[in-house]
Scaffold this active site. Structure first.
Site, PDB file in Angstrom:
ATOM      1  N   ARG A 128       0.888  -1.186   0.000  1.00 38.88           N
ATOM      2  CA  ARG A 128       0.000   0.000   0.000  1.00 38.88           C
ATOM      3  C   ARG A 128       0.914   1.221   0.000  1.00 38.88           C
ATOM      4  O   ARG A 128       1.685   1.421   0.942  1.00 38.88           O
ATOM      5  CB  ARG A 128      -0.899  -0.011   1.232  1.00 38.88           C
ATOM      6  CG  ARG A 128      -1.603   1.299   1.470  1.00 38.88           C
ATOM      7  CD  ARG A 128      -2.711   1.219   2.499  1.00 38.88           C
ATOM      8  NE  ARG A 128      -3.844   0.498   1.958  1.00 38.88           N
ATOM      9  CZ  ARG A 128      -5.081   0.525   2.496  1.00 38.88           C
ATOM     10  NH1 ARG A 128      -5.314   1.233   3.569  1.00 38.88           N
ATOM     11  NH2 ARG A 128      -6.054  -0.145   1.948  1.00 38.88           N
ATOM     12  N   HIS A 188      -7.217   0.791  -6.480  1.00 38.19           N
ATOM     13  CA  HIS A 188      -7.402  -0.104  -5.326  1.00 38.19           C
ATOM     14  C   HIS A 188      -8.051  -1.390  -5.873  1.00 38.19           C
ATOM     15  O   HIS A 188      -9.228  -1.653  -5.657  1.00 38.19           O
ATOM     16  CB  HIS A 188      -8.296   0.586  -4.290  1.00 38.19           C
ATOM     17  CG  HIS A 188      -8.255  -0.022  -2.928  1.00 38.19           C
ATOM     18  ND1 HIS A 188      -7.516  -1.160  -2.626  1.00 38.19           N
ATOM     19  CD2 HIS A 188      -8.866   0.341  -1.767  1.00 38.19           C
ATOM     20  CE1 HIS A 188      -7.683  -1.443  -1.344  1.00 38.19           C
ATOM     21  NE2 HIS A 188      -8.494  -0.560  -0.799  1.00 38.19           N
ATOM     22  N   GLN A 231      -9.992  -3.933  -3.720  1.00 37.61           N
ATOM     23  CA  GLN A 231     -11.310  -3.421  -3.344  1.00 37.61           C
ATOM     24  C   GLN A 231     -12.310  -3.600  -4.483  1.00 37.61           C
ATOM     25  O   GLN A 231     -13.417  -4.110  -4.287  1.00 37.61           O
ATOM     26  CB  GLN A 231     -11.183  -1.931  -2.976  1.00 37.61           C
ATOM     27  CG  GLN A 231     -12.463  -1.331  -2.441  1.00 37.61           C
ATOM     28  CD  GLN A 231     -12.839  -1.923  -1.096  1.00 37.61           C
ATOM     29  OE1 GLN A 231     -12.053  -1.934  -0.178  1.00 37.61           O
ATOM     30  NE2 GLN A 231     -14.054  -2.441  -0.979  1.00 37.61           N
ATOM     31  N   ASP A 287     -17.451   6.545  -1.238  1.00 42.50           N
ATOM     32  CA  ASP A 287     -16.136   6.463  -0.607  1.00 42.50           C
ATOM     33  C   ASP A 287     -15.918   7.806   0.100  1.00 42.50           C
ATOM     34  O   ASP A 287     -16.694   8.762  -0.088  1.00 42.50           O
ATOM     35  CB  ASP A 287     -15.049   6.194  -1.673  1.00 42.50           C
ATOM     36  CG  ASP A 287     -13.645   5.975  -1.076  1.00 42.50           C
ATOM     37  OD1 ASP A 287     -13.538   5.814   0.161  1.00 42.50           O
ATOM     38  OD2 ASP A 287     -12.662   5.969  -1.857  1.00 42.50           O
ATOM     39  N   CYS A 293     -16.507   1.314   0.547  1.00 41.78           N
ATOM     40  CA  CYS A 293     -15.279   0.529   0.776  1.00 41.78           C
ATOM     41  C   CYS A 293     -14.798   0.632   2.211  1.00 41.78           C
ATOM     42  O   CYS A 293     -14.052  -0.240   2.660  1.00 41.78           O
ATOM     43  CB  CYS A 293     -14.189   0.965  -0.190  1.00 41.78           C
ATOM     44  SG  CYS A 293     -13.788   2.707  -0.041  1.00 41.78           S
ATOM     45  N   ARG A 330     -13.211  -8.881   0.961  1.00 45.35           N
ATOM     46  CA  ARG A 330     -11.816  -8.509   0.695  1.00 45.35           C
ATOM     47  C   ARG A 330     -10.913  -9.709   0.944  1.00 45.35           C
ATOM     48  O   ARG A 330     -10.008 -10.013   0.150  1.00 45.35           O
ATOM     49  CB  ARG A 330     -11.402  -7.336   1.606  1.00 45.35           C
ATOM     50  CG  ARG A 330     -11.976  -5.986   1.227  1.00 45.35           C
ATOM     51  CD  ARG A 330     -11.368  -5.455  -0.056  1.00 45.35           C
ATOM     52  NE  ARG A 330      -9.920  -5.390   0.050  1.00 45.35           N
ATOM     53  CZ  ARG A 330      -9.244  -4.414   0.644  1.00 45.35           C
ATOM     54  NH1 ARG A 330      -9.882  -3.363   1.121  1.00 45.35           N
ATOM     55  NH2 ARG A 330      -7.919  -4.432   0.698  1.00 45.35           N
TER      56      ARG A 330
HETATM   57  N1   CP Z   1     -11.181  -0.445   2.289  1.00 46.36           N
HETATM   58  C1   CP Z   1      -9.929  -0.483   2.783  1.00 46.36           C
HETATM   59  O1   CP Z   1      -8.958  -0.671   2.051  1.00 46.36           O
HETATM   60  O2   CP Z   1      -9.851  -0.304   4.130  1.00 46.36           O
HETATM   61  P1   CP Z   1      -8.509  -0.044   4.947  1.00 46.36           P
HETATM   62  O3   CP Z   1      -7.975   1.302   4.495  1.00 46.36           O
HETATM   63  O4   CP Z   1      -8.917  -0.042   6.386  1.00 46.36           O
HETATM   64  O5   CP Z   1      -7.534  -1.132   4.639  1.00 46.36           O
HETATM   65  N1  NVA Z   2     -10.092   6.489  -1.502  1.00 49.79           N
HETATM   66  C1  NVA Z   2      -9.720   6.063  -0.170  1.00 49.79           C
HETATM   67  C2  NVA Z   2      -9.894   4.590  -0.028  1.00 49.79           C
HETATM   68  C3  NVA Z   2      -9.618   4.052   1.352  1.00 49.79           C
HETATM   69  C4  NVA Z   2      -9.741   2.556   1.438  1.00 49.79           C
HETATM   70  C5  NVA Z   2      -8.289   6.462   0.130  1.00 49.79           C
HETATM   71  O1  NVA Z   2      -7.431   6.313  -0.750  1.00 49.79           O
HETATM   72  O2  NVA Z   2      -8.025   6.944   1.231  1.00 49.79           O
END
Ligand code: CP
Ligand code: NVA
Length: 302
Positions: free
Chosen positions: A100, A127, A130, A221, A260, A288
């Site tokens: 990430r 993502h 997701q 989101d 999400c 997930r």
């Molecule tokens: N939806 C998602 O990726 O959640 P987190 O940021 O908690 O991993």
């Molecule tokens: N769009 C959000 C998704 C979090 C899972 C972010 O990038 O923070």
């Protein structure tokens, strides 16, 4: 499949295959409990996480594998040493890397130099875990995903991009409604529209809530993604009409609501809708784990 950086790189058959495998796993993990025995997966995080961190760790454990969590306590990726060296060193010990990152470029570099599969667990651009979990969730309610009409409302972001590619590859219809100035990336839109046309789907963009009439499900989101320092006060009034609430559910006729998470209650979605029978939000969170396990099995098969 060598890596999973974007849904754009998957064929419709591969997406269906991952969804089918995830459903098989979800039904019964016992036949797969040693599938990753003796294998180790490094999960790297430059940003916070609840769902991704926990679902990868527990999911890998269900497959008999070992998960090692790395955060930035030992230095940010690419700062203490080059991303290239990070990738080449990790590849000597582990069997897959899940990352990430702030910049998608970091993932591209990890994938270029790693000799093991790299999975994008969120970047500024995409993502994919997701987006795939969300279409797995929809597939639990719709036999034919090409018939689904998904409405996304809010900020055009990494999650929107992955949903757009997934919908397009599956021949589904997606309507993306954003406040002016907050649309998804133009190049991703153009590519996703071309892919949708090729597979009998459609991708429509608008700032008008009326465009969402007739969708099967509404998706929200956060209005401000991780890494974006815009203060809420600067955008709240502009985004307020784009909140998912019971009025919008009625106006659109949507049967289901997705998010999400992390969700900001009473901001982009009301508690009334989030906690209603229309919500598939916790199913998305559970799914997930199953889709990520399917991805790992596919990438790590000999
Ligand atoms: N939806 C998602 O990726 O959640 P987190 O940021 O908690 O991993
Ligand atoms: N769009 C959000 C998704 C979090 C899972 C972010 O990038 O923070």
């Amino acid at each position: 499949m060598n890596h999973l950086l974007s849904i754009k790189d998957l064929s419709p058959e591969q997406i269906h295959g991952l969804i089918d495998l995830a459903k098989t796993l979800k039904a019964d993990y016992i036949p797969y409990q040693d599938a990753l025995k003796g294998k180790s997966v490094v999960t790297l995080f430059e940003k916070p996480s609840l769902r991704t961190r926990v679902s990868f760790d527990i999911g890998i454990n269900k497959l008999g594998g070992h998960c090692l969590y790395l955060d930035q306590q030992n230095g940010a990726i690419g700062q203490r040493e080059a991303v290239k060296d990070f990738a080449m060193n990790l590849s000597r010990w582990c069997d897959a890397i899940v990352a990430r990152v702030f910049s998608h470029q970091t993932l591209e570099e990890l994938a270029e130099y790693a000799t093991v599969p790299v999975v994008n667990s969120l970047s500024d651009l995409y993502h994919p875990c997701q987006g795939l979990a969300d279409f797995l969730t929809l597939s639990e309610h719709y036999d034919d995903l090409s018939q689904v009409k998904l409405g996304y409302i809010g900020d055009g972001n990494n999650v929107t991009h992955s949903l757009m590619y997934a919908a397009a590859k599956l021949g589904a219809t997606m309507v993306v409604v954003c406040p002016p100035g907050h649309f998804p990336d133009g190049q991703v839109v153009t590519e996703a529209q071309a892919i949708a046309a090729e597979h009998g789907g459609a991708l429509v963009l608008s700032s008008d809530l009326a465009a969402l009439e007739g969708v099967d499900a509404l998706y929200a989101d956060t209005w401000i993604s991780m890494g974006d320092n815009t203060p809420m006060a600067a955008i709240k009034a502009k985004f307020q009409p784009y909140q998912i609430n019971s009025k919008l559910m009625s106006l659109t006729g949507a049967k289901y609501v997705l998010h999400c998470q992390p969700a900001h209650r009473e901001v982009e979605i009301t508690s009334e809708v989030m906690d209603s029978d229309a919500s598939l939000i916790l199913d998305q969170a559970e799914n997930r784990m199953h889709i990520q396990n399917a991805i790992l099995l596919e990438l790590m098969k000999d």
